[in-house]
Write an enzyme that holds these catalytic residues in place. Structure first.
Site, PDB file in Angstrom:
ATOM      1  N   ILE A   7      -9.528  -5.074  -2.536  1.00  0.00           N
ATOM      2  CA  ILE A   7      -8.919  -5.452  -3.873  1.00  0.00           C
ATOM      3  C   ILE A   7      -8.827  -6.782  -4.397  1.00  0.00           C
ATOM      4  CG2 ILE A   7      -7.259  -4.841  -5.714  1.00  0.00           C
ATOM      5  CD1 ILE A   7      -6.256  -2.340  -4.001  1.00  0.00           C
ATOM      6  N   GLY A   8      -8.465  -7.511  -3.499  1.00  0.00           N
ATOM      7  CA  GLY A   8      -8.564  -9.018  -3.800  1.00  0.00           C
ATOM      8  C   GLY A   8      -9.837  -9.632  -3.955  1.00  0.00           C
ATOM      9  N   CYS A  14      -7.879 -12.461  -0.254  1.00  0.00           N
ATOM     10  CA  CYS A  14      -9.239 -12.080  -1.059  1.00  0.00           C
ATOM     11  C   CYS A  14     -10.376 -12.206   0.175  1.00  0.00           C
ATOM     12  CB  CYS A  14      -9.502 -13.241  -2.010  1.00  0.00           C
ATOM     13  SG  CYS A  14      -8.717 -13.439  -3.356  1.00  0.00           S
ATOM     14  N   ASP A  19      -1.768 -18.478   3.821  1.00  0.00           N
ATOM     15  CA  ASP A  19      -1.000 -17.398   4.596  1.00  0.00           C
ATOM     16  C   ASP A  19       0.351 -17.062   4.085  1.00  0.00           C
ATOM     17  OD1 ASP A  19       0.376 -15.662   6.088  1.00  0.00           O
ATOM     18  OD2 ASP A  19      -0.140 -16.621   8.018  1.00  0.00           O
ATOM     19  N   LEU A  44      -4.793 -17.495  -9.524  1.00  0.00           N
ATOM     20  CA  LEU A  44      -4.814 -17.813  -8.299  1.00  0.00           C
ATOM     21  C   LEU A  44      -4.585 -16.080  -7.507  1.00  0.00           C
ATOM     22  CD1 LEU A  44      -3.619 -20.504  -5.925  1.00  0.00           C
ATOM     23  CD2 LEU A  44      -2.725 -18.054  -5.426  1.00  0.00           C
ATOM     24  N   ILE A  45      -5.430 -16.111  -6.497  1.00  0.00           N
ATOM     25  CA  ILE A  45      -5.173 -14.528  -5.909  1.00  0.00           C
ATOM     26  C   ILE A  45      -4.884 -14.595  -4.489  1.00  0.00           C
ATOM     27  CG2 ILE A  45      -6.105 -12.043  -5.805  1.00  0.00           C
ATOM     28  CD1 ILE A  45      -8.250 -13.086  -7.908  1.00  0.00           C
ATOM     29  N   TYR A  78       6.461   1.297   4.472  1.00  0.00           N
ATOM     30  CA  TYR A  78       5.599   0.484   3.655  1.00  0.00           C
ATOM     31  C   TYR A  78       6.057   1.035   2.333  1.00  0.00           C
ATOM     32  CZ  TYR A  78       1.449  -0.154   0.924  1.00  0.00           C
ATOM     33  OH  TYR A  78       0.494  -0.341  -0.397  1.00  0.00           O
TER      34      TYR A  78
HETATM   35  N1  LIG Z   1      -5.609   0.435  -0.346  1.00  0.00           N
HETATM   36  C1  LIG Z   1      -4.918   1.175  -1.062  1.00  0.00           C
HETATM   37  O1  LIG Z   1      -5.088   2.655  -0.775  1.00  0.00           O
HETATM   38  C2  LIG Z   1      -3.607   0.670  -1.668  1.00  0.00           C
HETATM   39  C3  LIG Z   1      -3.487  -0.747  -1.546  1.00  0.00           C
HETATM   40  N2  LIG Z   1      -2.536  -0.991  -2.189  1.00  0.00           N
HETATM   41  C4  LIG Z   1      -2.075  -2.570  -2.309  1.00  0.00           C
HETATM   42  O2  LIG Z   1      -3.373  -3.381  -2.591  1.00  0.00           O
HETATM   43  C5  LIG Z   1      -3.022  -4.621  -1.786  1.00  0.00           C
HETATM   44  C6  LIG Z   1      -4.554  -5.099  -1.371  1.00  0.00           C
HETATM   45  O3  LIG Z   1      -4.800  -4.152  -0.284  1.00  0.00           O
HETATM   46  P1  LIG Z   1      -6.430  -3.635  -0.038  1.00  0.00           P
HETATM   47  O4  LIG Z   1      -7.427  -4.521  -0.608  1.00  0.00           O
HETATM   48  O5  LIG Z   1      -6.293  -2.261  -0.327  1.00  0.00           O
HETATM   49  O6  LIG Z   1      -6.350  -3.810   1.536  1.00  0.00           O
HETATM   50  P2  LIG Z   1      -7.282  -4.937   2.512  1.00  0.00           P
HETATM   51  O7  LIG Z   1      -6.832  -4.598   3.752  1.00  0.00           O
HETATM   52  O8  LIG Z   1      -8.755  -4.560   2.336  1.00  0.00           O
HETATM   53  O9  LIG Z   1      -6.932  -6.382   2.034  1.00  0.00           O
HETATM   54  C7  LIG Z   1      -5.536  -6.886   2.171  1.00  0.00           C
HETATM   55  C8  LIG Z   1      -5.932  -8.248   2.240  1.00  0.00           C
HETATM   56  O10 LIG Z   1      -4.505  -8.818   2.165  1.00  0.00           O
HETATM   57  C9  LIG Z   1      -4.758  -9.845   3.087  1.00  0.00           C
HETATM   58  N3  LIG Z   1      -3.570 -10.365   4.008  1.00  0.00           N
HETATM   59  C10 LIG Z   1      -2.838  -9.677   5.058  1.00  0.00           C
HETATM   60  N4  LIG Z   1      -1.781 -10.368   5.406  1.00  0.00           N
HETATM   61  C11 LIG Z   1      -1.953 -11.540   4.807  1.00  0.00           C
HETATM   62  C12 LIG Z   1      -1.169 -12.682   5.007  1.00  0.00           C
HETATM   63  N5  LIG Z   1       0.003 -12.774   5.647  1.00  0.00           N
HETATM   64  N6  LIG Z   1      -1.467 -13.698   4.173  1.00  0.00           N
HETATM   65  C13 LIG Z   1      -2.451 -13.716   3.288  1.00  0.00           C
HETATM   66  N7  LIG Z   1      -3.476 -12.506   3.046  1.00  0.00           N
HETATM   67  C14 LIG Z   1      -2.875 -11.611   3.846  1.00  0.00           C
HETATM   68  C15 LIG Z   1      -5.729  -9.678   4.341  1.00  0.00           C
HETATM   69  O11 LIG Z   1      -6.353 -10.750   4.612  1.00  0.00           O
HETATM   70  P3  LIG Z   1      -6.943 -10.783   6.291  1.00  0.00           P
HETATM   71  O12 LIG Z   1      -8.404 -10.423   6.261  1.00  0.00           O
HETATM   72  O13 LIG Z   1      -6.503 -12.041   6.748  1.00  0.00           O
HETATM   73  O14 LIG Z   1      -6.278  -9.858   7.182  1.00  0.00           O
HETATM   74  C16 LIG Z   1      -6.700  -8.956   3.070  1.00  0.00           C
HETATM   75  O15 LIG Z   1      -7.775  -9.932   2.480  1.00  0.00           O
HETATM   76  C17 LIG Z   1      -1.875  -4.565  -1.076  1.00  0.00           C
HETATM   77  O16 LIG Z   1      -0.830  -5.275  -1.461  1.00  0.00           O
HETATM   78  C18 LIG Z   1      -1.923  -3.140  -0.712  1.00  0.00           C
HETATM   79  O17 LIG Z   1      -0.320  -2.981  -0.524  1.00  0.00           O
HETATM   80  C19 LIG Z   1      -1.766  -0.544  -3.264  1.00  0.00           C
HETATM   81  C20 LIG Z   1      -2.223   0.805  -3.428  1.00  0.00           C
HETATM   82  C21 LIG Z   1      -3.118   1.516  -2.545  1.00  0.00           C
HETATM   83  C1  LIG Z   2       0.377  12.826  -3.025  1.00  0.00           C
HETATM   84  C2  LIG Z   2       0.548  13.689  -1.626  1.00  0.00           C
HETATM   85  C3  LIG Z   2       0.711  13.243  -0.570  1.00  0.00           C
HETATM   86  C4  LIG Z   2      -0.092  12.152  -0.258  1.00  0.00           C
HETATM   87  C5  LIG Z   2      -0.378  10.858  -0.757  1.00  0.00           C
HETATM   88  C6  LIG Z   2      -0.952   9.649   0.037  1.00  0.00           C
HETATM   89  C7  LIG Z   2      -1.512   9.749   1.305  1.00  0.00           C
HETATM   90  C8  LIG Z   2      -1.058   8.446  -0.946  1.00  0.00           C
HETATM   91  C9  LIG Z   2      -1.661   7.316  -0.585  1.00  0.00           C
HETATM   92  C10 LIG Z   2      -1.257   6.205  -1.259  1.00  0.00           C
HETATM   93  C11 LIG Z   2      -1.514   4.950  -0.654  1.00  0.00           C
HETATM   94  C12 LIG Z   2      -2.489   4.654   0.445  1.00  0.00           C
HETATM   95  C13 LIG Z   2      -0.908   3.916  -1.340  1.00  0.00           C
HETATM   96  C14 LIG Z   2      -1.071   2.662  -1.083  1.00  0.00           C
HETATM   97  O1  LIG Z   2      -0.325   1.633  -1.422  1.00  0.00           O
HETATM   98  C15 LIG Z   2       0.779  14.063   0.685  1.00  0.00           C
HETATM   99  C16 LIG Z   2       1.909  13.358   1.261  1.00  0.00           C
HETATM  100  C17 LIG Z   2      -0.406  14.299   1.598  1.00  0.00           C
HETATM  101  C18 LIG Z   2       1.241  15.657   0.294  1.00  0.00           C
HETATM  102  C19 LIG Z   2       2.111  15.602  -1.050  1.00  0.00           C
HETATM  103  C20 LIG Z   2       1.162  15.020  -2.048  1.00  0.00           C
END
Ligand SMILES: NC(=O)C1=CN([C@@H]2O[C@H](COP(=O)(O)OP(=O)(O)OC[C@H]3O[C@@H](n4cnc5c(N)ncnc54)[C@H](OP(=O)(O)O)[C@@H]3O)[C@@H](O)[C@H]2O)C=CC1
Ligand SMILES: CC1=C(/C=C/C(C)=C/C=C/C(C)=C/C=O)C(C)(C)CCC1
Length: 317
Positions: free
Chosen positions: A18-19, A14, A67, A10-11, A157
């Site tokens: 990523i989901g 989605c 949700d 279960l995910i 965050y």
């Molecule tokens: N993208 C990135 O750079 C990174 C992302 N992550 C993590 O990966 C995960 C997925 O994010 P990502 O795929 O990138 O982003 P998206 O915004 O593409 O996907 C997020 C998903 O979460 C859903 N969601 C948000 N709120 C709820 C809720 N209350 N109940 C159920 N579903 C919900 C959204 O649904 P809806 O369509 O309804 O809004 C959407 O399907 C997150 O936990 C994020 O923190 C981690 C590292 C990096």
């Molecule tokens: C590494 C790095 C930076 C930014 C990193 C970022 C933007 C990371 C994003 C990560 C995400 C989106 C994670 C989601 O969960 C800075 C501060 C620009 C400068 C210093 C080095």
């Protein structure tokens, strides 16, 4: 419905990113080892997933509404799963929040914790007792490198993901006694709607309450560097899906699974100096003194990262 011998996965979250890609990859497993229950809070957003799933939809992939912020919705969803039997729970749903702290309302901050932290806990509380009773199961949490190392202007965050890391460190030990595995996936930047939402949000906001210098550092120093980082290091949601599948299939899954080797030195730096000074100074230097060179240095890092760092991450290939 799941066929005998199939693992039920279960995910959450989605409808995109990523989901969505994890649901498709696992549902399309060649050996049909999995039955995927892809959940989303609004089934009106199912079209992209259904299209990507193709033939798997209705066979190895089914949909349910969920949700993570709503206790009733979580309970109802799990009650709709046959015998409430879930082998693998993937906590993926999450939202981002970036910007000067002064301009972010307490309500916005609470929503991030409600989704990224309490949302996961709600899911685990609903699913874990059955797993413990059965003495088996795997709980996966899509955390972030920001759960291990904070990044400027991502205060709330990062805090929500740090909270998740602490929670899981505690729970993993207890669960092991019940033969239930807990794994964290720690992606760096990934090209999904998460990134689009951030860019859209930032372009619309005025940042009331933040002083002009802070707004300047955010808009003209952090944001361009962040865009560079996404460009240079960004992975695809398929990369993260493949890493997660490997973790599900590992005979002895690791607790923490970084997906991007370029983040290994950043995390290593943190553990190399327990006072934290090294990380704070290095991040300050990278952002304020090397900002303009971020793209060049990140591209260079990408090509120079040696094999020993790669071996400490879970590779998407
Ligand atoms: N993208 C990135 O750079 C990174 C992302 N992550 C993590 O990966 C995960 C997925 O994010 P990502 O795929 O990138 O982003 P998206 O915004 O593409 O996907 C997020 C998903 O979460 C859903 N969601 C948000 N709120 C709820 C809720 N209350 N109940 C159920 N579903 C919900 C959204 O649904 P809806 O369509 O309804 O809004 C959407 O399907 C997150 O936990 C994020 O923190 C981690 C590292 C990096
Ligand atoms: C590494 C790095 C930076 C930014 C990193 C970022 C933007 C990371 C994003 C990560 C995400 C989106 C994670 C989601 O969960 C800075 C501060 C620009 C400068 C210093 C080095």
């Amino acid at each position: 419905m799941a066929q005998p011998g199939q693992k039920v996965i279960l995910i959450t979250g989605c409808s995109s990113g990523i989901g969505l890609r994890m649901a498709v990859l696992l549902a399309k497993d060649e050996q049909k080892r999995y039955h995927v229950i892809a959940t989303m809070r609004d089934l009106k957003r199912k079209d992209k997933l259904v299209e990507a799933a193709g033939d798997a939809y209705g066979k190895t992939l089914s949909l349910l509404t969920l949700d993570v912020c709503n206790e009733e919705s979580v309970k109802q969803c799990i009650d709709n799963v046959k015998d409430r039997h879930i082998d693998v729970l993937i906590n993926n749903a999450g939202i981002g929040l970036v910007g000067p702290l002064e301009s972010i309302s307490m309500d916005e901050m609470k929503k991030v914790f409600e989704t990224n932290f309490f949302g996961v806990i709600r899911m685990i509380k609903e699913v874990m007792p059955d797993m413990k009773r059965r003495r088996g199961g795997h709980i996966i949490v899509i955390s972030s490198v920001m759960g291990l190392q904070g990044v400027v202007f991502n205060d709330v965050y990062a805090a929500s993901k740090f909270a998740m890391e602490g929670f899981c460190e505690c729970l993993a030990v207890q669960l092991l006694k019940f033969n239930v595995i807990l794994s964290m996936i720690e992606p760096g930047p990934v090209h999904t709607e998460f990134e689009m939402k951030m860019i859209q949000d930032v372009s619309q906001k005025e940042y009331p309450g933040a002083d002009p210098d802070t707004v300047h550092y955010f808009k003209n120093v952090y944001l361009p560097s962040s865009v560079d980082i996404f460009e240079a290091l960004g992975q695809t949601p398929d990369d993260i899906a493949r890493c997660t599948k490997k973790v599900i299939e590992a005979s002895n899954p690791r607790f923490r699974n970084l997906t991007n080797p370029l983040y290994t030195p950043i995390v290593a730096m943190k553990y190399a100096d327990e006072t934290g000074g090294l990380s704070v100074k290095a991040f300050y230097h990278m952002l304020f003194n090397m900002g303009g060179l971020m793209h060049v240095s990140m591209t260079a890092m990408k090509y120079l990262t040696c094999g020993c760092l790669r071996s400490r991450t879970v590779s998407p290939n």
